[in-house]
Design a protein around this motif. Structure first.
Motif, PDB file in Angstrom:
ATOM      1  N   ILE A  52      -2.264   3.747   4.229  1.00  0.00           N
ATOM      2  CA  ILE A  52      -2.043   2.081   3.720  1.00  0.00           C
ATOM      3  C   ILE A  52      -0.933   1.741   2.770  1.00  0.00           C
ATOM      4  O   ILE A  52      -0.672   2.701   2.066  1.00  0.00           O
ATOM      5  CB  ILE A  52      -3.477   1.768   2.889  1.00  0.00           C
ATOM      6  N   PHE A  53      -0.194   0.773   3.091  1.00  0.00           N
ATOM      7  CA  PHE A  53       0.740   0.261   2.562  1.00  0.00           C
ATOM      8  C   PHE A  53       0.458  -1.269   2.470  1.00  0.00           C
ATOM      9  O   PHE A  53       0.683  -1.978   3.237  1.00  0.00           O
ATOM     10  CB  PHE A  53       2.144   0.262   3.208  1.00  0.00           C
ATOM     11  N   ALA A  54      -0.026  -1.374   0.974  1.00  0.00           N
ATOM     12  CA  ALA A  54      -0.400  -2.991   0.832  1.00  0.00           C
ATOM     13  C   ALA A  54       0.536  -3.616  -0.182  1.00  0.00           C
ATOM     14  O   ALA A  54       1.374  -3.116  -0.773  1.00  0.00           O
ATOM     15  CB  ALA A  54      -1.708  -2.724   0.326  1.00  0.00           C
ATOM     16  N   ASN A  90      -4.744   8.053   0.256  1.00  0.00           N
ATOM     17  CA  ASN A  90      -3.868   7.692   1.471  1.00  0.00           C
ATOM     18  C   ASN A  90      -3.372   6.205   1.404  1.00  0.00           C
ATOM     19  O   ASN A  90      -3.802   5.602   2.346  1.00  0.00           O
ATOM     20  CB  ASN A  90      -4.631   8.115   2.572  1.00  0.00           C
ATOM     21  N   MET A  91      -3.186   5.710   0.107  1.00  0.00           N
ATOM     22  CA  MET A  91      -2.793   4.433  -0.135  1.00  0.00           C
ATOM     23  C   MET A  91      -1.421   4.352  -1.029  1.00  0.00           C
ATOM     24  O   MET A  91      -1.783   4.908  -2.178  1.00  0.00           O
ATOM     25  CB  MET A  91      -4.067   3.576  -0.590  1.00  0.00           C
ATOM     26  N   ALA A  92      -0.500   3.880  -0.539  1.00  0.00           N
ATOM     27  CA  ALA A  92       0.814   3.943  -1.443  1.00  0.00           C
ATOM     28  C   ALA A  92       0.440   2.800  -2.497  1.00  0.00           C
ATOM     29  O   ALA A  92      -0.323   2.071  -2.734  1.00  0.00           O
ATOM     30  CB  ALA A  92       1.897   3.000  -0.594  1.00  0.00           C
ATOM     31  N   PRO A  93       1.332   2.922  -3.685  1.00  0.00           N
ATOM     32  CA  PRO A  93       1.138   2.234  -4.926  1.00  0.00           C
ATOM     33  C   PRO A  93       1.573   0.801  -4.562  1.00  0.00           C
ATOM     34  O   PRO A  93       1.982   0.570  -3.502  1.00  0.00           O
ATOM     35  CB  PRO A  93       2.383   2.871  -6.056  1.00  0.00           C
ATOM     36  N   THR A  94       0.879  -0.108  -5.436  1.00  0.00           N
ATOM     37  CA  THR A  94       1.043  -1.701  -5.141  1.00  0.00           C
ATOM     38  C   THR A  94       2.297  -1.796  -5.247  1.00  0.00           C
ATOM     39  O   THR A  94       3.483  -1.416  -5.818  1.00  0.00           O
ATOM     40  CB  THR A  94       0.478  -2.217  -6.363  1.00  0.00           C
ATOM     41  N   LEU A 103       8.324  -2.215   5.678  1.00  0.00           N
ATOM     42  CA  LEU A 103       9.460  -1.112   5.741  1.00  0.00           C
ATOM     43  C   LEU A 103       9.075   0.245   5.676  1.00  0.00           C
ATOM     44  O   LEU A 103       9.098   1.197   6.430  1.00  0.00           O
ATOM     45  CB  LEU A 103      10.657  -1.540   5.040  1.00  0.00           C
ATOM     46  N   HIS A 104       8.279   0.359   4.440  1.00  0.00           N
ATOM     47  CA  HIS A 104       7.718   1.540   4.155  1.00  0.00           C
ATOM     48  C   HIS A 104       6.674   2.095   5.139  1.00  0.00           C
ATOM     49  O   HIS A 104       6.663   2.976   5.612  1.00  0.00           O
ATOM     50  CB  HIS A 104       7.026   1.592   2.737  1.00  0.00           C
ATOM     51  N   TYR A 124      -0.345  -4.591   4.791  1.00  0.00           N
ATOM     52  CA  TYR A 124      -1.012  -5.784   4.399  1.00  0.00           C
ATOM     53  C   TYR A 124       0.246  -6.758   3.750  1.00  0.00           C
ATOM     54  O   TYR A 124       1.170  -6.082   3.092  1.00  0.00           O
ATOM     55  CB  TYR A 124      -2.116  -5.572   3.512  1.00  0.00           C
ATOM     56  N   PHE A 125       0.238  -7.843   4.199  1.00  0.00           N
ATOM     57  CA  PHE A 125       1.153  -8.716   3.587  1.00  0.00           C
ATOM     58  C   PHE A 125       0.667 -10.334   3.703  1.00  0.00           C
ATOM     59  O   PHE A 125      -0.365 -10.536   4.525  1.00  0.00           O
ATOM     60  CB  PHE A 125       2.633  -8.709   4.144  1.00  0.00           C
ATOM     61  N   GLY A 126       1.141 -11.232   3.017  1.00  0.00           N
ATOM     62  CA  GLY A 126       0.548 -12.772   3.276  1.00  0.00           C
ATOM     63  C   GLY A 126       1.623 -13.392   4.278  1.00  0.00           C
ATOM     64  O   GLY A 126       2.507 -12.984   4.784  1.00  0.00           O
TER      65      GLY A 126
END
Length: 220
Positions: A52-54, A90-94, A103-104, A124-126
Motif C-alpha cells: 500500500i502507498f497511501a 506492507n504499507m509505506a510511510p505516510t 509514482l512510488h 490512495y489519493f484524493g
C-alpha cells in the motif's frame, strides 16, 4: 460485522487525534471524517502480500492493516520520520506531498512485475491529487507497462480549499480511460461496494491484466 467494527475504531481515533491536535500534542492531524467506509472497505480487499502507498489521510487503512494505535500518532507528533515499519505491514510511510505516492506505487508495481511475483499494489489519493502531474505521470507508466497497480481515488469534493468542480467538469474517474486504464465510479460511503470494487481491481492486477482506477465518491 467486522467491517462495521473497523469503521467505528477509526471514528474514535479521529476524535482523539483531533482533541490532541487542539491541545498542541500533535503538530498536524489529517481529517478523514466521512471516509471510513471507503478506506475500510478497500483495505479489507487487500491481501497480506499486497503493498500500500497511501496519502496522509489513510489512517483507517493503516488501522485495518494492523498498525498499533500509538504508531498512528507518532509521525504527527514529530517523534519519528515514519510511524510504523513499512515492511511489517506492507504499507509505506505516510506521504504528505500531494500525489507523490502514486509514482512510488507504480515504481514498486513495476519491480513486482519484473520479479514475477503475484503481488498487487494499491495507491490512495484524493480528488485534488488527480490534477497533479505526479498522478498523471504515474498513470502513463502504469498503462504503458501494464503494472499491477490499483489507483484508488477518494473524491470528497474538496481539494484543500476549493471544490472539485473548479478542477474537473466531468467525473474525475473518466480521466483514467484516457490513459488506457479501466475505471469504476462507486459510492464511497457503501463499505460493501468499496470492498467488491477493490477486490475485483486487485484480482485483475494479480492476474496480469494491468492497472485499474477506482473513484470512490465520499464526503468531508
Amino acid at each position: 460485522a467486522s467491517l462495521c467494527e473497523d469503521m467505528r475504531g477509526p471514528r474514535r481515533i479521529y476524535a482523539e487525534g483531533t482533541a490532541l491536535q487542539r491541545q498542541g500534542q500533535l503538530g498536524l492531524w489529517p481529517p478523514f471524517l466521512g471516509q471510513e467506509a471507503a478506506q475500510i472497505g478497500s483495505a479489507h480487499a487487500i491481501a497480506p502480500d499486497d503493498f500500500i502507498f497511501a496519502s496522509y489521510r489513510e489512517i483507517a487503512v493503516a488501522y485495518a492493516r494492523g498498525v498499533p494505535l500509538p504508531d498512528l500518532m507518532r509521525q504527527w507528533r514529530g517523534a519519528a520520520n515514519a510511524g510504523w515499519d513499512p515492511f511489517r505491514h506492507n504499507m509505506a510511510p505516510t506521504q504528505v506531498v500531494i500525489g507523490a505516492q502514486s509514482l512510488h506505487a507504480v515504481g514498486y508495481a513495476m519491480g513486482v512485475q519484473f520479479d514475477g511475483a503475484e503481488t498487487a499494489v494499491i495507491t490512495y489519493f484524493g480528488d485534488g491529487a488527480t490534477s497533479q502531474g505526479d498522478v498523471n505521470e504515474s498513470m502513463v507508466f502504469a498503462a504503458s507497462f501494464q503494472a499491477p497497480v490499483v489507483f484508488f481515488c477518494q473524491n470528497n469534493h474538496w481539494a484543500i480549499s476549493e471544490p472539485v468542480g473548479v478542477q474537473a467538469h466531468v467525473p474525475i474517474g473518466l480521466r483514467a480511460p484516457g490513459f488506457g486504464i479501466p475505471s469504476a465510479r462507486i459510492d464511497g460511503n457503501d463499505v460493501l461496494a468499496c470492498l467488491a470494487a477493490t477486490r475485483e481491481a486487485l484480482g485483475r492486477a494479480r492476474s496480469g491484466n494491468g492497472p485499474s482506477y477506482i473513484e470512490a465518491v465520499t464526503y468531508r
